[in-house]
Design a protein around this motif. Structure first.
Motif, PDB file in Angstrom:
ATOM      1  N   LEU A   1      55.448  36.932  29.102  1.00  0.00           N
ATOM      2  CA  LEU A   1      54.574  35.775  28.957  1.00  0.00           C
ATOM      3  C   LEU A   1      55.577  34.776  28.279  1.00  0.00           C
ATOM      4  CD1 LEU A   1      51.152  36.964  29.295  1.00  0.00           C
ATOM      5  CD2 LEU A   1      52.431  35.576  30.966  1.00  0.00           C
ATOM      6  N   ALA A   2      55.820  35.370  27.069  1.00  0.00           N
ATOM      7  CA  ALA A   2      56.461  34.388  25.911  1.00  0.00           C
ATOM      8  C   ALA A   2      57.749  33.895  26.480  1.00  0.00           C
ATOM      9  CB  ALA A   2      56.795  35.424  24.574  1.00  0.00           C
ATOM     10  N   GLY A   3      58.551  34.688  27.110  1.00  0.00           N
ATOM     11  CA  GLY A   3      59.841  34.298  28.090  1.00  0.00           C
ATOM     12  C   GLY A   3      59.910  33.425  29.193  1.00  0.00           C
ATOM     13  N   ASN A   4      58.634  33.674  29.848  1.00  0.00           N
ATOM     14  CA  ASN A   4      58.400  33.056  31.198  1.00  0.00           C
ATOM     15  C   ASN A   4      57.130  32.880  31.338  1.00  0.00           C
ATOM     16  OD1 ASN A   4      58.819  32.025  33.789  1.00  0.00           O
ATOM     17  ND2 ASN A   4      59.491  33.781  34.586  1.00  0.00           N
ATOM     18  N   PRO A   5      56.489  31.891  30.770  1.00  0.00           N
ATOM     19  CA  PRO A   5      55.220  31.399  30.828  1.00  0.00           C
ATOM     20  C   PRO A   5      54.371  31.137  32.136  1.00  0.00           C
ATOM     21  CG  PRO A   5      55.947  29.703  29.794  1.00  0.00           C
ATOM     22  CD  PRO A   5      57.039  30.652  30.113  1.00  0.00           C
ATOM     23  N   VAL A   6      54.528  32.063  33.062  1.00  0.00           N
ATOM     24  CA  VAL A   6      53.997  31.829  34.502  1.00  0.00           C
ATOM     25  C   VAL A   6      53.246  33.151  34.923  1.00  0.00           C
ATOM     26  CG1 VAL A   6      55.524  29.976  35.367  1.00  0.00           C
ATOM     27  CG2 VAL A   6      55.879  32.081  35.698  1.00  0.00           C
ATOM     28  N   ALA A   7      52.303  33.120  35.529  1.00  0.00           N
ATOM     29  CA  ALA A   7      51.778  34.345  36.237  1.00  0.00           C
ATOM     30  C   ALA A   7      50.957  34.299  37.254  1.00  0.00           C
ATOM     31  CB  ALA A   7      50.703  34.870  34.948  1.00  0.00           C
ATOM     32  N   ALA A   8      50.649  35.398  38.018  1.00  0.00           N
ATOM     33  CA  ALA A   8      49.643  35.321  39.289  1.00  0.00           C
ATOM     34  C   ALA A   8      48.632  36.407  38.737  1.00  0.00           C
ATOM     35  CB  ALA A   8      50.313  35.844  40.303  1.00  0.00           C
ATOM     36  N   LEU A   9      47.459  36.043  39.372  1.00  0.00           N
ATOM     37  CA  LEU A   9      46.203  37.087  39.040  1.00  0.00           C
ATOM     38  C   LEU A   9      45.639  37.223  40.254  1.00  0.00           C
ATOM     39  CD1 LEU A   9      44.475  35.031  36.532  1.00  0.00           C
ATOM     40  CD2 LEU A   9      45.815  36.784  35.889  1.00  0.00           C
ATOM     41  N   THR A  10      45.386  38.707  40.647  1.00  0.00           N
ATOM     42  CA  THR A  10      44.728  38.813  41.859  1.00  0.00           C
ATOM     43  C   THR A  10      43.441  39.721  41.754  1.00  0.00           C
ATOM     44  OG1 THR A  10      47.087  39.276  42.747  1.00  0.00           O
ATOM     45  CG2 THR A  10      45.361  40.215  44.197  1.00  0.00           C
ATOM     46  N   PHE A  11      42.258  39.323  42.452  1.00  0.00           N
ATOM     47  CA  PHE A  11      41.176  40.025  42.619  1.00  0.00           C
ATOM     48  C   PHE A  11      41.064  40.621  43.997  1.00  0.00           C
ATOM     49  CE2 PHE A  11      40.880  36.901  38.963  1.00  0.00           C
ATOM     50  CZ  PHE A  11      39.988  37.482  38.346  1.00  0.00           C
ATOM     51  N   TYR A  12      40.731  42.079  43.950  1.00  0.00           N
ATOM     52  CA  TYR A  12      40.128  42.715  45.284  1.00  0.00           C
ATOM     53  C   TYR A  12      39.023  43.281  45.015  1.00  0.00           C
ATOM     54  CZ  TYR A  12      40.703  45.212  49.412  1.00  0.00           C
ATOM     55  OH  TYR A  12      40.635  45.846  50.602  1.00  0.00           O
ATOM     56  N   TRP A  13      38.127  42.842  46.185  1.00  0.00           N
ATOM     57  CA  TRP A  13      36.445  43.433  45.994  1.00  0.00           C
ATOM     58  C   TRP A  13      36.350  43.968  47.512  1.00  0.00           C
ATOM     59  CZ3 TRP A  13      35.192  38.046  44.248  1.00  0.00           C
ATOM     60  CH2 TRP A  13      35.711  37.978  42.731  1.00  0.00           C
ATOM     61  N   PRO A  14      36.854  45.407  47.626  1.00  0.00           N
ATOM     62  CA  PRO A  14      36.684  45.985  49.104  1.00  0.00           C
ATOM     63  C   PRO A  14      35.490  45.818  49.618  1.00  0.00           C
ATOM     64  CG  PRO A  14      37.440  47.546  47.574  1.00  0.00           C
ATOM     65  CD  PRO A  14      37.598  46.235  46.618  1.00  0.00           C
ATOM     66  N   GLU A  15      34.504  46.229  48.697  1.00  0.00           N
ATOM     67  CA  GLU A  15      33.096  46.358  49.257  1.00  0.00           C
ATOM     68  C   GLU A  15      32.702  44.997  50.237  1.00  0.00           C
ATOM     69  OE1 GLU A  15      33.201  48.465  45.119  1.00  0.00           O
ATOM     70  OE2 GLU A  15      34.222  46.780  46.186  1.00  0.00           O
ATOM     71  N   LEU A  16      33.306  43.840  49.312  1.00  0.00           N
ATOM     72  CA  LEU A  16      33.123  42.559  50.187  1.00  0.00           C
ATOM     73  C   LEU A  16      34.203  41.926  51.227  1.00  0.00           C
ATOM     74  CD1 LEU A  16      31.436  40.596  47.343  1.00  0.00           C
ATOM     75  CD2 LEU A  16      30.371  41.893  49.018  1.00  0.00           C
ATOM     76  N   VAL A  17      35.238  42.809  51.003  1.00  0.00           N
ATOM     77  CA  VAL A  17      36.486  42.595  52.019  1.00  0.00           C
ATOM     78  C   VAL A  17      37.073  41.081  51.432  1.00  0.00           C
ATOM     79  CG1 VAL A  17      37.432  42.585  54.265  1.00  0.00           C
ATOM     80  CG2 VAL A  17      34.979  43.485  53.912  1.00  0.00           C
ATOM     81  N   ARG A  18      37.068  40.955  50.300  1.00  0.00           N
ATOM     82  CA  ARG A  18      37.445  39.887  49.590  1.00  0.00           C
ATOM     83  C   ARG A  18      38.561  39.961  48.732  1.00  0.00           C
ATOM     84  NH1 ARG A  18      31.825  36.186  48.820  1.00  0.00           N
ATOM     85  NH2 ARG A  18      31.816  35.327  50.950  1.00  0.00           N
ATOM     86  N   GLN A  19      39.429  38.849  48.585  1.00  0.00           N
ATOM     87  CA  GLN A  19      40.400  38.883  47.585  1.00  0.00           C
ATOM     88  C   GLN A  19      40.932  37.473  47.364  1.00  0.00           C
ATOM     89  OE1 GLN A  19      45.492  39.879  47.748  1.00  0.00           O
ATOM     90  NE2 GLN A  19      44.116  39.961  49.697  1.00  0.00           N
ATOM     91  N   ILE A  20      41.084  37.332  46.050  1.00  0.00           N
ATOM     92  CA  ILE A  20      41.231  35.903  45.433  1.00  0.00           C
ATOM     93  C   ILE A  20      42.774  35.911  44.864  1.00  0.00           C
ATOM     94  CG2 ILE A  20      40.518  34.011  43.715  1.00  0.00           C
ATOM     95  CD1 ILE A  20      37.757  35.039  44.299  1.00  0.00           C
ATOM     96  N   ARG A  21      43.581  35.034  44.949  1.00  0.00           N
ATOM     97  CA  ARG A  21      45.012  34.996  44.415  1.00  0.00           C
ATOM     98  C   ARG A  21      45.205  33.701  43.706  1.00  0.00           C
ATOM     99  NH1 ARG A  21      48.676  35.328  49.201  1.00  0.00           N
ATOM    100  NH2 ARG A  21      50.134  35.499  47.608  1.00  0.00           N
ATOM    101  N   ILE A  22      45.313  33.824  42.288  1.00  0.00           N
ATOM    102  CA  ILE A  22      45.765  32.772  41.634  1.00  0.00           C
ATOM    103  C   ILE A  22      47.109  32.820  40.880  1.00  0.00           C
ATOM    104  CG2 ILE A  22      44.646  31.634  39.366  1.00  0.00           C
ATOM    105  CD1 ILE A  22      41.992  33.230  39.964  1.00  0.00           C
ATOM    106  N   SER A  23      47.666  31.434  40.975  1.00  0.00           N
ATOM    107  CA  SER A  23      49.000  31.632  40.280  1.00  0.00           C
ATOM    108  C   SER A  23      49.189  30.197  39.502  1.00  0.00           C
ATOM    109  CB  SER A  23      50.333  31.689  41.100  1.00  0.00           C
ATOM    110  OG  SER A  23      50.089  30.840  42.122  1.00  0.00           O
ATOM    111  N   GLY A  24      49.784  30.085  38.373  1.00  0.00           N
ATOM    112  CA  GLY A  24      50.306  28.821  37.578  1.00  0.00           C
ATOM    113  C   GLY A  24      50.700  29.123  36.458  1.00  0.00           C
ATOM    114  N   PRO A  25      50.896  28.130  35.535  1.00  0.00           N
ATOM    115  CA  PRO A  25      51.598  28.094  34.290  1.00  0.00           C
ATOM    116  C   PRO A  25      50.789  28.781  33.323  1.00  0.00           C
ATOM    117  CG  PRO A  25      51.116  25.993  34.657  1.00  0.00           C
ATOM    118  CD  PRO A  25      50.721  26.772  35.988  1.00  0.00           C
TER     119      PRO A  25
END
Length: 224
Positions: free
Chosen positions: A99-123
């Motif tokens: 993160l110090a060298g390349n301050p970007v990231a992606a976050l992924t939430f997965y809730w199989p009980e609800l068949v739901r996923q959230i994908r988040i990305s950015g600086p």
């Protein structure tokens, strides 16, 4: 010799027999989502909590090293506000260095009980030091003790090393219980792209993508 259970032989058949998308999806109309994706995230998170999803605040944090190689691990979401999605790391860990060298990231939430996923990305931006300190001091003593060994992600040869380091860190905590290691950082992902995905056994998945353009969120549907 310890007998090993299972074998790599036939894993393809085992994997093909496993069921998928067996959760119960709540009602969701992509045409009526709010303009602000934070509102929809909060709505989905509350639904996951109400459905007793195990650790709904667990997320996969993906970062990229200087060599372009991605790495991922599961962390806990600490907060969501106008500054972004917050999490804490040790600056000396692999994720901290990346993160110090390349301050970007992606976050992924997965809730199989609800068949739901959230994908988040950015600086990614560093939170103020007081935010990191508050996060650290709110952690269980065992978590703080481990962080005070200051060796996360480093190789070691024997568990006696770990025990000795934890003993030293424990004594350090007894002497100064309110100390915060300088390596402890709190970060926020300030997303410019968020996708909400609700699965369907027939693969008619519902996907809504938000994109930040000139400070304004736009949204569109994505083909399943």
């Amino acid at each position: 010799m310890v007998e090993r259970v299972g074998s790599v032989d036939g894993l393809r058949d085992v994997l093909r027999r496993l069921s998928v998308l067996k959760g119960v999806a709540p009602e969701f109309d992509p045409q009526t989502v709010p303009d602000d994706p934070v509102e929809l995230f909060a709505e989905w998170l509350h639904a996951a909590v109400d459905a007793k999803v195990v650790e709904p605040h667990a997320m996969t944090l993906s970062t990229v090293g200087g060599d372009g190689r991605p790495s991922a691990r599961v962390l806990i979401l600490k907060d969501v506000d106008s500054a972004g999605w917050h999490f804490a790391v040790n600056a000396g860990s692999r994720k901290g260095r990346e993160l110090a060298g390349n301050p970007v990231a992606a976050l992924t939430f997965y809730w199989p009980e609800l068949v739901r996923q959230i994908r988040i990305s950015g600086p990614v931006v560093a939170d103020p030091t007081e935010v990191a300190a508050a996060d650290f001091l709110a952690r269980p003593s065992g978590s703080r003790q481990m962080a005070l060994t200051r060796r996360q992600s480093q190789p070691f040869n024997d568990y006696s090393e770990l025990d000795e380091a934890l003993d030293r860190a424990g004594r350090e905590l007894e002497i100064a219980p309110d100390q915060v290691p300088t390596e402890w950082m709190s970060y926020a992902v300030r997303p410019d792209e968020i996708e909400f995905w609700q699965g369907d056994p027939a693969r008619r998945h519902k996907r809504v993508q938000y994109r930040l353009v000139n400070g304004v969120w736009s949204r569109n549907l994505l083909w399943p």
